[in-house]
Design an enzyme around this catalytic site. Structure first.
Site, short mmCIF file in Angstrom:
data_model
loop_
_atom_site.label_atom_id
_atom_site.label_comp_id
_atom_site.label_asym_id
_atom_site.label_seq_id
_atom_site.Cartn_x
_atom_site.Cartn_y
_atom_site.Cartn_z
N CYS A 116 -49.84 8.53 -9.89
CA CYS A 116 -49.48 8.71 -8.48
C CYS A 116 -50.27 7.73 -7.60
O CYS A 116 -49.69 7.06 -6.73
CB CYS A 116 -49.74 10.15 -8.05
SG CYS A 116 -49.11 10.56 -6.41
N CYS A 117 -51.57 7.63 -7.83
CA CYS A 117 -52.38 6.69 -7.05
C CYS A 117 -51.94 5.25 -7.30
O CYS A 117 -51.97 4.42 -6.40
CB CYS A 117 -53.86 6.85 -7.40
SG CYS A 117 -54.65 8.31 -6.69
N CYS A 205 -55.62 12.04 0.14
CA CYS A 205 -54.32 12.68 0.31
C CYS A 205 -54.49 14.20 0.42
O CYS A 205 -55.41 14.78 -0.16
CB CYS A 205 -53.40 12.35 -0.87
SG CYS A 205 -52.90 10.62 -0.91
N CYS A 208 -54.84 16.42 -2.71
CA CYS A 208 -55.93 16.04 -3.60
C CYS A 208 -57.31 16.10 -2.94
O CYS A 208 -58.29 15.61 -3.51
CB CYS A 208 -55.69 14.62 -4.13
SG CYS A 208 -54.09 14.41 -4.93
N CYS A 233 -59.72 6.46 -7.30
CA CYS A 233 -58.27 6.33 -7.33
C CYS A 233 -57.84 4.99 -7.92
O CYS A 233 -56.69 4.79 -8.27
CB CYS A 233 -57.69 6.47 -5.92
SG CYS A 233 -58.27 5.19 -4.78
#
EC number: 1.8.4.10
Length: 244
Positions: A116-117, A205, A208, A233
């Site tokens: 995702c990162c 985010c 997170c 990240c």
């Protein structure tokens, strides 16, 4: 311009210099090709210092699409406070949409935050840095003793740069402590993210990031479901790994 910039020598020479001196050096060598990275957290100190040296400073911020509403409002507040433009970098739909379609919106809780990162942060940043010669970040050594304790004030960016495209990375706040950063914010009454008032120290985010408890380190509020050694990240992890 990077070919005449001796990273190792200047990093040693400026190791104990002030953040403002480091920024002055950066502007002297790279001028308008220097970009300031702003995350919407306490690195507003870097923005303030840079703006006071160069009212035309170039600033960018990553919009992952998953930030807190308070962070979006804060980024806009900074833009208005300093009267500056802020380049907002966003993920590529052709990369993001298949991941969300196949794995859902919270796959990182199952398989880690790396993918995702990579899509929401790393790819947009790589795209941006491929067009510049130097950038400055607000990362500090005290943010994560396990991964950032040796962050130099100036370094060759081996993650986003290459032999064909040398990239210099400045970390002017490297030696500042959290206490010094907040002393600066309070003394000069510059804007800050309202999430800090609710126990958020390291802000990323929304899914997170969570507030930290008394005596917890700030990075414990990031990706709390993962091992402490993985609390990066990828924006800076490559450089850190290269030094280990």
């Amino acid at each position: 311009m990077t070919s005449t910039f001796d990273v190792a020598a200047l990093s040693a020479a400026y190791a104990d210099r002030s953040p403002q001196d480091i920024l002055k050096l950066a502007f002297e060598h790279f001028g308008d090709d220097l970009w300031i990275s702003f995350s919407g957290a306490e690195d507003v100190v870097l923005v303030d210092m840079a703006w006071k040296l160069n009212k035309n400073v170039k600033v960018f911020s990553l919009d992952t699409g998953r930030l807190h509403s308070e962070t979006y409002r804060f980024i806009e507040q900074v833009r208005e406070h300093y009267g500056m433009s802020i380049d907002i970098l966003t993920p590529r739909p052709e990369l993001l949409e298949p991941m969300v379609r196949e794995k859902g919106l919270f796959s990182f809780y199952r398989d880690g935050h790396g993918e995702c990162c990579g899509i929401r942060k790393i790819e947009p940043l790589r795209r941006k840095l491929s067009t510049v010669s130097a950038w400055a970040t607000g990362q500090r050594r005290d943010q994560s003793p396990g991964t950032r304790s040796n962050v130099p004030v100036i370094e060759a960016d081996v993650s986003f740069g290459s032999d064909e495209h040398p990239l210099v990375k400045f970390n002017p706040l490297s030696k500042m402590t959290s206490e010094e950063v907040w002393g600066y914010i309070r003394m000069l009454e510059i804007p800050y993210n309202s999430l800090h008032e609710r126990g958020f120290i390291s802000i990323g985010c929304e899914p997170c990031t969570r507030p930290v408890l008394p005596n917890q380190h700030e990075r414990e509020g990031r990706w709390w479901w993962e091992e402490a050694t993985h609390k990066e990240c990828g924006l800076h992890a490559g450089n850190l790994i290269a030094k280990s």
